[in-house]
Design a protein around this motif. Structure first.
Motif, PDB file in Angstrom:
ATOM      1  N   TYR A 129       0.840  -1.190   0.000  1.00 20.67           N
ATOM      2  CA  TYR A 129       0.000   0.000   0.000  1.00 20.67           C
ATOM      3  C   TYR A 129       0.878   1.245   0.000  1.00 20.67           C
ATOM      4  CZ  TYR A 129      -3.966  -2.964   1.281  1.00 20.67           C
ATOM      5  OH  TYR A 129      -4.941  -3.923   1.294  1.00 20.67           O
ATOM      6  N   ARG A 130       0.383   2.296  -0.681  1.00 20.99           N
ATOM      7  CA  ARG A 130       1.032   3.599  -0.659  1.00 20.99           C
ATOM      8  C   ARG A 130       0.026   4.623  -0.150  1.00 20.99           C
ATOM      9  NH1 ARG A 130       5.092   3.889  -4.457  1.00 20.99           N
ATOM     10  NH2 ARG A 130       5.657   5.879  -3.505  1.00 20.99           N
ATOM     11  N   VAL A 131       0.526   5.594   0.598  1.00 26.17           N
ATOM     12  CA  VAL A 131      -0.350   6.587   1.224  1.00 26.17           C
ATOM     13  C   VAL A 131      -0.094   7.951   0.608  1.00 26.17           C
ATOM     14  CG1 VAL A 131      -0.963   7.729   3.382  1.00 26.17           C
ATOM     15  CG2 VAL A 131      -0.434   5.290   3.372  1.00 26.17           C
ATOM     16  N   SER A 132      -1.167   8.613   0.179  1.00 24.01           N
ATOM     17  CA  SER A 132      -1.063   9.958  -0.375  1.00 24.01           C
ATOM     18  C   SER A 132      -0.663  10.939   0.725  1.00 24.01           C
ATOM     19  CB  SER A 132      -2.393  10.373  -0.988  1.00 24.01           C
ATOM     20  OG  SER A 132      -2.451  11.772  -1.176  1.00 24.01           O
ATOM     21  N   VAL A 133       0.402  11.696   0.482  1.00 20.56           N
ATOM     22  CA  VAL A 133       0.853  12.670   1.478  1.00 20.56           C
ATOM     23  C   VAL A 133      -0.203  13.755   1.686  1.00 20.56           C
ATOM     24  CG1 VAL A 133       2.558  14.481   1.941  1.00 20.56           C
ATOM     25  CG2 VAL A 133       3.303  12.246   1.117  1.00 20.56           C
ATOM     26  N   ARG A 134      -0.881  14.157   0.618  1.00 18.84           N
ATOM     27  CA  ARG A 134      -1.923  15.174   0.766  1.00 18.84           C
ATOM     28  C   ARG A 134      -3.094  14.647   1.588  1.00 18.84           C
ATOM     29  NH1 ARG A 134      -2.269  18.563  -4.944  1.00 18.84           N
ATOM     30  NH2 ARG A 134      -0.343  19.746  -4.601  1.00 18.84           N
ATOM     31  N   ALA A 135      -3.427  13.366   1.398  1.00 24.40           N
ATOM     32  CA  ALA A 135      -4.497  12.777   2.212  1.00 24.40           C
ATOM     33  C   ALA A 135      -4.076  12.737   3.680  1.00 24.40           C
ATOM     34  CB  ALA A 135      -4.822  11.374   1.716  1.00 24.40           C
ATOM     35  N   LEU A 136      -2.804  12.435   3.927  1.00 21.43           N
ATOM     36  CA  LEU A 136      -2.282  12.399   5.295  1.00 21.43           C
ATOM     37  C   LEU A 136      -2.309  13.791   5.913  1.00 21.43           C
ATOM     38  CD1 LEU A 136      -0.971  10.679   7.512  1.00 21.43           C
ATOM     39  CD2 LEU A 136       1.245  11.114   6.435  1.00 21.43           C
ATOM     40  N   MET A 137      -1.923  14.801   5.129  1.00 25.43           N
ATOM     41  CA  MET A 137      -1.964  16.177   5.623  1.00 25.43           C
ATOM     42  C   MET A 137      -3.398  16.592   5.943  1.00 25.43           C
ATOM     43  SD  MET A 137       0.768  17.996   3.031  1.00 25.43           S
ATOM     44  CE  MET A 137       0.510  19.653   3.674  1.00 25.43           C
ATOM     45  N   HIS A 138      -4.328  16.199   5.084  1.00 29.99           N
ATOM     46  CA  HIS A 138      -5.744  16.512   5.317  1.00 29.99           C
ATOM     47  C   HIS A 138      -6.220  15.887   6.622  1.00 29.99           C
ATOM     48  CE1 HIS A 138      -9.921  17.408   4.201  1.00 29.99           C
ATOM     49  NE2 HIS A 138     -10.223  16.178   4.601  1.00 29.99           N
ATOM     50  N   PHE A 139      -5.820  14.640   6.858  1.00 32.50           N
ATOM     51  CA  PHE A 139      -6.232  13.950   8.076  1.00 32.50           C
ATOM     52  C   PHE A 139      -5.662  14.620   9.323  1.00 32.50           C
ATOM     53  CE2 PHE A 139      -5.001  10.751  11.291  1.00 32.50           C
ATOM     54  CZ  PHE A 139      -6.267  10.367  11.715  1.00 32.50           C
ATOM     55  N   LYS A 140      -4.422  15.094   9.235  1.00 32.36           N
ATOM     56  CA  LYS A 140      -3.759  15.729  10.379  1.00 32.36           C
ATOM     57  C   LYS A 140      -4.081  17.228  10.487  1.00 32.36           C
ATOM     58  CE  LYS A 140      -0.985  13.991  12.669  1.00 32.36           C
ATOM     59  NZ  LYS A 140      -1.105  13.296  13.965  1.00 32.36           N
ATOM     60  N   ASP A 141      -5.001  17.709   9.652  1.00 30.06           N
ATOM     61  CA  ASP A 141      -5.382  19.128   9.659  1.00 30.06           C
ATOM     62  C   ASP A 141      -4.193  20.045   9.417  1.00 30.06           C
ATOM     63  OD1 ASP A 141      -8.115  18.731  10.082  1.00 30.06           O
ATOM     64  OD2 ASP A 141      -7.822  18.510  12.245  1.00 30.06           O
ATOM     65  N   ILE A 142      -3.287  19.616   8.534  1.00 26.80           N
ATOM     66  CA  ILE A 142      -2.145  20.447   8.160  1.00 26.80           C
ATOM     67  C   ILE A 142      -2.505  21.194   6.883  1.00 26.80           C
ATOM     68  CG2 ILE A 142       0.284  20.470   7.496  1.00 26.80           C
ATOM     69  CD1 ILE A 142       0.565  17.797   8.968  1.00 26.80           C
ATOM     70  N   PRO A 143      -2.618  22.520   6.913  1.00 28.10           N
ATOM     71  CA  PRO A 143      -3.019  23.254   5.709  1.00 28.10           C
ATOM     72  C   PRO A 143      -1.971  23.145   4.613  1.00 28.10           C
ATOM     73  CG  PRO A 143      -2.305  24.771   7.430  1.00 28.10           C
ATOM     74  CD  PRO A 143      -2.345  23.406   8.061  1.00 28.10           C
ATOM     75  N   ASP A 144      -2.430  22.903   3.399  1.00 36.30           N
ATOM     76  CA  ASP A 144      -1.523  22.835   2.249  1.00 36.30           C
ATOM     77  C   ASP A 144      -1.380  24.247   1.693  1.00 36.30           C
ATOM     78  OD1 ASP A 144       0.124  21.861   0.351  1.00 36.30           O
ATOM     79  OD2 ASP A 144      -1.378  20.686  -0.724  1.00 36.30           O
ATOM     80  N   THR A 145      -0.515  25.026   2.326  1.00 37.49           N
ATOM     81  CA  THR A 145      -0.389  26.450   2.048  1.00 37.49           C
ATOM     82  C   THR A 145       0.165  26.703   0.651  1.00 37.49           C
ATOM     83  OG1 THR A 145       0.075  26.796   4.393  1.00 37.49           O
ATOM     84  CG2 THR A 145       0.578  28.611   2.906  1.00 37.49           C
ATOM     85  N   ILE A 146      -0.360  27.722  -0.015  1.00 34.38           N
ATOM     86  CA  ILE A 146       0.197  28.179  -1.290  1.00 34.38           C
ATOM     87  C   ILE A 146       1.268  29.217  -0.996  1.00 34.38           C
ATOM     88  CG2 ILE A 146      -0.309  29.330  -3.472  1.00 34.38           C
ATOM     89  CD1 ILE A 146      -3.147  28.252  -3.240  1.00 34.38           C
ATOM     90  N   VAL A 147       2.462  28.998  -1.539  1.00 35.07           N
ATOM     91  CA  VAL A 147       3.597  29.870  -1.236  1.00 35.07           C
ATOM     92  C   VAL A 147       4.269  30.314  -2.537  1.00 35.07           C
ATOM     93  CG1 VAL A 147       4.057  28.890   1.041  1.00 35.07           C
ATOM     94  CG2 VAL A 147       5.078  27.840  -0.972  1.00 35.07           C
ATOM     95  N   HIS A 148       5.117  31.333  -2.413  1.00 39.15           N
ATOM     96  CA  HIS A 148       5.853  31.865  -3.558  1.00 39.15           C
ATOM     97  C   HIS A 148       7.347  31.659  -3.331  1.00 39.15           C
ATOM     98  CE1 HIS A 148       7.436  34.757  -6.510  1.00 39.15           C
ATOM     99  NE2 HIS A 148       6.275  34.612  -7.125  1.00 39.15           N
ATOM    100  N   VAL A 149       8.050  31.351  -4.409  1.00 45.35           N
ATOM    101  CA  VAL A 149       9.492  31.089  -4.340  1.00 45.35           C
ATOM    102  C   VAL A 149      10.228  32.202  -3.614  1.00 45.35           C
ATOM    103  CG1 VAL A 149      11.571  31.005  -5.760  1.00 45.35           C
ATOM    104  CG2 VAL A 149       9.613  29.569  -6.345  1.00 45.35           C
ATOM    105  N   ASP A 150       9.949  33.451  -3.944  1.00 49.11           N
ATOM    106  CA  ASP A 150      10.685  34.577  -3.349  1.00 49.11           C
ATOM    107  C   ASP A 150      10.494  34.633  -1.837  1.00 49.11           C
ATOM    108  OD1 ASP A 150      11.465  35.219  -5.880  1.00 49.11           O
ATOM    109  OD2 ASP A 150      10.029  36.860  -6.152  1.00 49.11           O
ATOM    110  N   ASP A 151       9.264  34.397  -1.364  1.00 47.99           N
ATOM    111  CA  ASP A 151       8.998  34.452   0.070  1.00 47.99           C
ATOM    112  C   ASP A 151       9.731  33.332   0.806  1.00 47.99           C
ATOM    113  OD1 ASP A 151       7.305  36.572  -0.457  1.00 47.99           O
ATOM    114  OD2 ASP A 151       5.530  35.283  -0.611  1.00 47.99           O
TER     115      ASP A 151
END
Length: 332
Positions: A297-319
Motif C-alpha cells: 500500500y502507498r499513502v497519499s501525502v496530501r491525504a495524510l496532511m488533510h487527516f492531520k489538519d495540516i493546511p496545504d499552504t500556497i507559497v511563492h518562491v521569493d517568500d
C-alpha cells in the motif's frame, strides 16, 4: 435523440483519458513502481470482467475504489466516473428489460440507477471494506431499477433485486507560529499575510537543514521545467500578489514532499503500528483512502496532511527564499 446517462459517463471518461496509459495504483504512470499500464479501453475491459467475476477479492477493484476516494479528497470526480463507467455495463440489459416490461422511461431508470450507486459511494466512505463497495453500488442500482418498475405497475418481475453475483510535519504550523509574535490570521492585508506565511515556511525549512534540496525545486520552477499544481494554485486561489509576482513561481507546500509514502511511515505519523493499519484497511476503517500497488500500500501525502489538519499552504518562491535567508543569518 439525447444520449442517456450511461453514454454520457462513457464519453466523458474517454475524453479524459483517450488512449493514453492509465495508472490505477497512484494515478500517475511516471510515479508508479509498477511499469505495466494499459490504455483505458483495455483497462476498462479487465475491470468489468474482474468486477463480475470476483470483485470482493480483486486487487484491481481495491485500487479503483482507493483512487476514487483520493480523487474525492482533492475535489475531483474523474475516478468516480471511471468506477461508474466500469459498473454500468451490467446495468444496461436490466434497465432495458424493466423499461420494456413496465413501460417506464429507460432514461429515468438509468438515471435512478446511477443516483443509487452514487448514494452508496457517499455512504461507504468509512466502515465498509473497499472490496465490498463495488457490489453494494451494483446492488443498490438494481434495487432502484426494480422499485421504479414496480411503482409504475402492479405487476412484479420474477426474481429478486439481489445482485446476481455475489508527526514532524504535524508540528509544522505550531513551530512557525512560535517563531513569530505576529498572528497571520489577524492581518487584514491578504498580500502581507501571504508573504509572512511563505517566509515562515522558508525559515522552517532552513531550520530543518533541508533548504538545499528546495533550491533545486525552485530552479526547476524558474526554468519552466516543472508544472502542474502551480498554475492551478493561482487559478483557484485568487492570490493577491499574483499580478506583481510571477504566477508560475507559486506552488503548494505539499509539492515539496513525495506524492506517496509507505504505509509504515504513514502509520508512524498517525501513531499506530503498521499491522494495525493493515487491519483497519481490510475492515474499511482506515481514516483515509490508500493506494494499492501490487502487494503493498502507498499513502497519499496530501491525504495524510488533510487527516492531520495540516493546511496545504500556497507559497511563492521569493517568500520561501527570503525566509530561509533571514533564518540563516543573512547568508545565502
Amino acid at each position: 435523440m439525447m444520449p442517456d446517462v450511461f453514454d454520457q459517463i462513457e464519453w466523458n471518461v474517454r475524453e479524459i483519458f483517450g488512449e493514453d496509459p492509465i495508472c490505477v495504483h497512484v494515478g500517475n504512470v511516471k510515479e508508479c513502481d509498477i511499469k505495466r499500464h494499459y490504455a483505458y479501453s483495455k483497462f476498462r475491459a479487465e475491470a468489468i470482467a474482474s468486477g463480475v467475476r470476483s470483485a470482493p477479492s480483486s486487487r484491481l477493484w481495491e485500487s479503483l475504489i482507493a483512487m476514487g476516494r483520493l480523487c474525492d479528497l482533492k475535489g475531483g470526480d474523474t475516478w468516480r466516473l471511471v468506477i461508474l463507467d466500469c459498473i454500468v455495463p451490467c446495468f444496461r440489459s436490466l434497465s432495458s428489460r424493466i423499461s420494456r416490461d413496465f413501460q417506464v422511461e429507460r432514461d429515468e431508470i438509468r438515471s435512478g440507477m446511477v443516483e443509487a450507486a452514487l448514494e452508496v459511494w457517499a455512504d461507504t466512505v468509512m466502515g465498509v471494506p473497499p472490496c465490498s463497495v463495488r457490489d453494494r453500488m451494483v446492488k443498490a442500482a438494481f434495487e432502484s431499477a426494480f422499485r421504479r418498475g414496480n411503482a409504475s405497475s402492479p405487476e412484479t418481475l420474477t426474481g429478486d433485486a439481489e445482485v446476481i453475483f455475489s508527526s514532524e510535519v504535524a508540528d509544522q504550523d505550531s513551530a512557525l507560529r512560535a517563531a513569530s509574535i505576529i498572528d497571520v490570521n489577524g492581518i487584514r492585508d491578504a498580500a502581507v499575510a501571504e508573504q509572512i506565511r511563505g517566509e515562515r515556511f522558508g525559515a522552517l525549512l532552513q531550520g530543518l537543514d533541508c533548504f538545499d534540496s528546495v533550491r533545486g525545486f525552485h530552479d526547476e520552477l524558474r526554468n519552466g521545467r516543472r508544472s502542474g499544481s502551480i498554475s492551478q494554485a493561482v487559478k483557484t486561489s485568487g492570490l493577491p500578489r499574483s499580478g506583481i509576482s510571477n504566477p508560475n513561481l507559486y506552488y503548494y507546500a505539499s509539492d515539496l514532499y513525495p506524492s506517496f509514502i509507505g504505509l509504515r511511515e504513514a502509520a508512524g505519523v498517525i501513531g499506530i503500528a503498521e499491522s494495525a493499519a493493515h487491519r483497519l484497511i481490510r475492515a474499511g476503517q482506515f481514516p483515509f483512502p490508500v493506494a494499492r500497488v501490487g502487494r503493498s500500500y502507498r499513502v497519499s501525502v496530501r491525504a495524510l496532511m488533510h487527516f492531520k489538519d495540516i493546511p496545504d499552504t500556497i507559497v511563492h518562491v521569493d517568500d520561501i527564499e527570503n525566509g530561509a535567508f533571514h533564518a540563516n543569518g543573512g547568508v545565502r
